[in-house]
Design a protein around this motif. Structure first.
Motif, PDB file in Angstrom:
ATOM      1  N   UNK A  99      47.000  26.900   1.056  1.00  0.00           N
ATOM      2  CA  UNK A  99      47.331  25.795   0.154  1.00  0.00           C
ATOM      3  C   UNK A  99      46.239  25.625  -0.899  1.00  0.00           C
ATOM      4  N   UNK A 100      46.611  24.968  -1.992  1.00  0.00           N
ATOM      5  CA  UNK A 100      45.677  24.772  -3.104  1.00  0.00           C
ATOM      6  C   UNK A 100      44.599  23.758  -2.719  1.00  0.00           C
ATOM      7  N   UNK A 101      43.447  23.873  -3.371  1.00  0.00           N
ATOM      8  CA  UNK A 101      42.333  22.954  -3.150  1.00  0.00           C
ATOM      9  C   UNK A 101      42.517  21.743  -4.055  1.00  0.00           C
ATOM     10  N   UNK A 102      43.006  20.624  -3.463  1.00  0.00           N
ATOM     11  CA  UNK A 102      43.294  19.433  -4.255  1.00  0.00           C
ATOM     12  C   UNK A 102      42.043  18.629  -4.582  1.00  0.00           C
ATOM     13  N   UNK A 103      40.947  18.861  -3.860  1.00  0.00           N
ATOM     14  CA  UNK A 103      39.735  18.072  -4.107  1.00  0.00           C
ATOM     15  C   UNK A 103      39.113  18.392  -5.459  1.00  0.00           C
ATOM     16  N   UNK A 104      39.340  19.626  -5.944  1.00  0.00           N
ATOM     17  CA  UNK A 104      38.743  20.003  -7.231  1.00  0.00           C
ATOM     18  C   UNK A 104      39.547  19.495  -8.417  1.00  0.00           C
ATOM     19  N   UNK A 105      40.729  18.941  -8.173  1.00  0.00           N
ATOM     20  CA  UNK A 105      41.582  18.456  -9.264  1.00  0.00           C
ATOM     21  C   UNK A 105      41.249  17.002  -9.567  1.00  0.00           C
ATOM     22  N   UNK A 106      41.192  16.689 -10.837  1.00  0.00           N
ATOM     23  CA  UNK A 106      40.942  15.323 -11.273  1.00  0.00           C
ATOM     24  C   UNK A 106      42.215  14.620 -11.724  1.00  0.00           C
ATOM     25  N   UNK A 107      43.183  15.408 -12.145  1.00  0.00           N
ATOM     26  CA  UNK A 107      44.439  14.827 -12.611  1.00  0.00           C
ATOM     27  C   UNK A 107      45.264  14.384 -11.402  1.00  0.00           C
ATOM     28  N   UNK A 108      45.476  13.073 -11.244  1.00  0.00           N
ATOM     29  CA  UNK A 108      46.207  12.554 -10.094  1.00  0.00           C
ATOM     30  C   UNK A 108      47.673  12.954 -10.135  1.00  0.00           C
ATOM     31  N   UNK A 109      48.242  13.011 -11.339  1.00  0.00           N
ATOM     32  CA  UNK A 109      49.657  13.376 -11.470  1.00  0.00           C
ATOM     33  C   UNK A 109      49.873  14.823 -11.031  1.00  0.00           C
ATOM     34  N   UNK A 110      49.010  15.721 -11.498  1.00  0.00           N
ATOM     35  CA  UNK A 110      49.110  17.124 -11.104  1.00  0.00           C
ATOM     36  C   UNK A 110      48.868  17.287  -9.606  1.00  0.00           C
ATOM     37  N   UNK A 111      47.911  16.529  -9.070  1.00  0.00           N
ATOM     38  CA  UNK A 111      47.621  16.613  -7.642  1.00  0.00           C
ATOM     39  C   UNK A 111      48.840  16.184  -6.821  1.00  0.00           C
ATOM     40  N   UNK A 112      49.513  15.139  -7.267  1.00  0.00           N
ATOM     41  CA  UNK A 112      50.700  14.684  -6.556  1.00  0.00           C
ATOM     42  C   UNK A 112      51.834  15.695  -6.605  1.00  0.00           C
TER      43      UNK A 112
END
Length: 601
Positions: A99-112
């Motif tokens: 699975x992708x590493x969501x902790x490195x993402x800052x965009x909440x919409x993209x993370x969701x």
């Protein structure tokens, strides 16, 4: 007799003694009950105290749960635990990697969005694993070597000794020295096989019971044979023309438009018979209506290397200049033209998933291509005159009397040697073809045809809606009607079939302005040009009215020039078009059909 000796007085003494004894017992019982109740309350208090200490220092452990290394795990019966482990292995097979590493993402919409997609991928993998468990009960297996043994050293004789009786019957040799070399073809279910000898021998064989259904002698050269939508019809590329026969050996059609065909292929989803002849002409003919859907000149000479991609039904041709071209019936130009070898292409084959292509050339190289990027994944040394992929991804190569099977066991598109086999007495192999849903490889050679066992090559589970080896006549009729109703038009053949059903992006064409709009634009440009001319008075002699008028006229002409040039070009185009139409009309009607469409337009 004294007073003490009187019987009544003795009874009174006994009664008094008994009363005192009962009083003492009551006092003793009371004291015992008191101390027992006190001890019981103290014991309860101690238990409560110990329980509080236990709850304070330790975590609660539920029933049916064991704690190992700080983690809680449910205690289950061995049978259920084995089923869960097996399900986890199957789920991992269908997952799309980590699975992708969501902790490195800052965009909440993209993370969701990514989290929702990962959840869907997990659910789909679990659903696929459950379907595989119940609908795909059989599992395929490969040869496994022990110690320093090699799988490619295992001979066919050793395999036949270890398999069951029904599987051992699939290893045989048919020798017909006067009618070879032979080519062959299987139906989609793998039950029937059609063989064709170069010297005119045609036969259909039921592979279930090894029974001969029909054989005939056409008394002329036969270059190739292919089944149509089922085992009732097959096409043979003979010396001059291509013929279609039924199961009883009756000639049904003679396709003269195809010419002297060297290779045949059938597109079962579109009911199209594709052929390439010795002059380099590619033909597509609809076998349901008889219409010639496509007739193209490749411009690269004759070819006897032809294969259909099962993913998108695009026809690939190998040419003598080392290139491979890919065609569809609605385009006169190739969709793809790629240089694969520094010499003539001798063979090519497609993986069942349609994303891999194997090519062989006279430069003694076998290449594995990724068709999604059109890049070489692996280059293997060796020459091959024929190639074929199995349903499970094994690659069979052959040259001379030697057959080699390659396998990708690391799942990284890295093929290595799996099995080898040599034909007895040096018979020259012309074609190798895996039998569907069986671990069998068919070999057509110069002295007949043979069959060898290749463990793990065939799909162990078949779908009766797609290909049923045990099909009854009634089921065959229903399937034929269903496939005719589901027949796809030739326009659906393209490199990326996923585009079908998508909307084309909206693009607005620029409409040509009419005469009134063009005049209005020209007047607006002239007005802007007049306003741009400065009216500032300059030195003596440079602000004369004649000079100012001349300057104004130059600005107006400069503004009108692009409109006048465009009008002149349109008039010349219309004049040339009228002239061509008049020249065409001057020709007699019998010669007007020879005028090319490009010249007429």
């Amino acid at each position: 007799m004294g007073i003490g000796d009187h019987p009544r007085s003795r009874s009174l003494e006994i009664v008094s003694n008994h009363q005192t004894h009962s009083d003492s017992l009551k006092i003793a019982n009371f004291s015992c009950h008191f101390f027992f109740d006190l001890f019981h309350h103290q014991l309860i208090f101690c238990k409560v105290f110990l329980l509080c200490l236990y709850l304070q220092n330790f975590e609660p452990v539920k029933m049916g749960v064991k704690k190992e290394d700080g983690f809680l795990s449910k205690i289950m019966p061995p049978e259920e635990q084995e089923i869960l482990d097996e399900m986890d292995i199957k789920v991992k097979k269908y997952l799309r990697g980590e699975s992708a590493n969501f902790e490195a993402l800052r965009d909440k919409k993209l993370k969701g969005k990514l989290a929702v997609k990962e959840d869907l991928y997990g659910k789909s993998a679990k659903a696929a694993a459950k379907v595989e468990k119940w609908l795909m009960p059989s599992e395929g297996g490969y040869l496994e070597a022990e110690g320093i043994e090699k799988t490619w050293r295992i001979k066919q004789e050793a395999i036949v000794r270890e398999v069951d009786i029904s599987s051992s019957k699939n290893q045989y040799d048919i020798v017909l020295p006067d009618l070879g070399p032979y080519t062959l073809d299987f139906t989609s279910s793998g039950r029937y096989m059609a063989v064709a000898g170069r010297k005119g021998h045609l036969a259909i064989i039921d592979m279930m019971n090894m029974g001969l259904i029909k054989e005939l002698q056409v008394r002329e050269t036969v270059r190739d044979v292919v089944f149509l939508h089922n085992e009732l019809f097959f096409a043979a590329a003979q010396k001059k023309y291509t013929y279609i026969y039924n199961r009883d050996g009756t000639e049904l059609h003679c396709l003269k438009e195809h010419g002297a065909v060297s290779k045949l292929q059938f597109l079962k989803n579109h009911f199209l018979l594709a052929s390439i002849n010795k002059f380099g002409q590619l033909h597509y003919q609809d076998v349901t209506t008889g219409l010639m859907v496509g007739n193209f000149r490749t411009g690269l000479g004759g070819s006897d290397v032809m294969q259909v991609n099962p993913f998108n039904n695009v026809v690939a041709l190998g040419h003598s200049n080392g290139s491979v071209t890919m065609w569809k019936p609605t385009s006169a130009a190739p969709l793809v033209k790629m240089l694969t070898h520094h010499g003539p292409v001798s063979a090519l084959s497609f993986h069942p998933n349609g994303h891999l292509m194997a090519t062989a050339g006279t430069d003694r190289k076998i290449k594995i291509w990724d068709l999604r990027k059109f890049e070489v994944l692996q280059t293997l040394p060796g020459h091959a005159k024929t190639l074929d992929f199995s349903q499970k991804g094994l690659l069979a190569t052959s040259t001379g009397s030697f057959v080699q099977i390659l396998g990708d066991f690391s799942r990284s598109q890295n093929y290595s040697r799996y099995m080898t086999h040599s034909i007895a007495k040096g018979y020259q192999i012309r074609k190798v073809l895996f039998r569907p849903y069986e671990d069998v490889l068919g070999l057509g050679h110069s002295m007949g045809w043979s069959s060898i066992l290749i463990p793990g090559s065939g799909e162990p589970n078949f779908d009766s809606w797609v290909a049923n080896p045990f099909e009854t006549p009634k089921q065959r009729r229903e399937k034929e009607v269903r496939s005719l109703l589901d027949k796809l038009p030739p326009e659906t053949i393209m490199l990326d079939p996923k585009k079908i059903g998508n909307l084309r992006p909206l693009t607005r064409r620029k409409e040509k302005p009419n005469k009134v709009e063009r005049e209005a634009e020209m007047e607006a440009a002239v007005a802007d040009a007049k306003n741009s001319v400065s009216t500032k008075r300059k030195t003596k002699g440079r602000s004369k009215p004649s000079r100012r008028a001349k300057k104004m006229q130059e600005a107006v002409e400069r503004a009108k020039r692009p409109f006048l040039e465009q009008q002149k070009q349109e008039e010349e185009l219309s004049k040339n078009k009228k002239q061509k139409i008049s020249e065409q009309s001057e020709l007699p009607k019998s010669l007007q059909r020879f005028v090319s469409k490009k010249a007429a337009s």
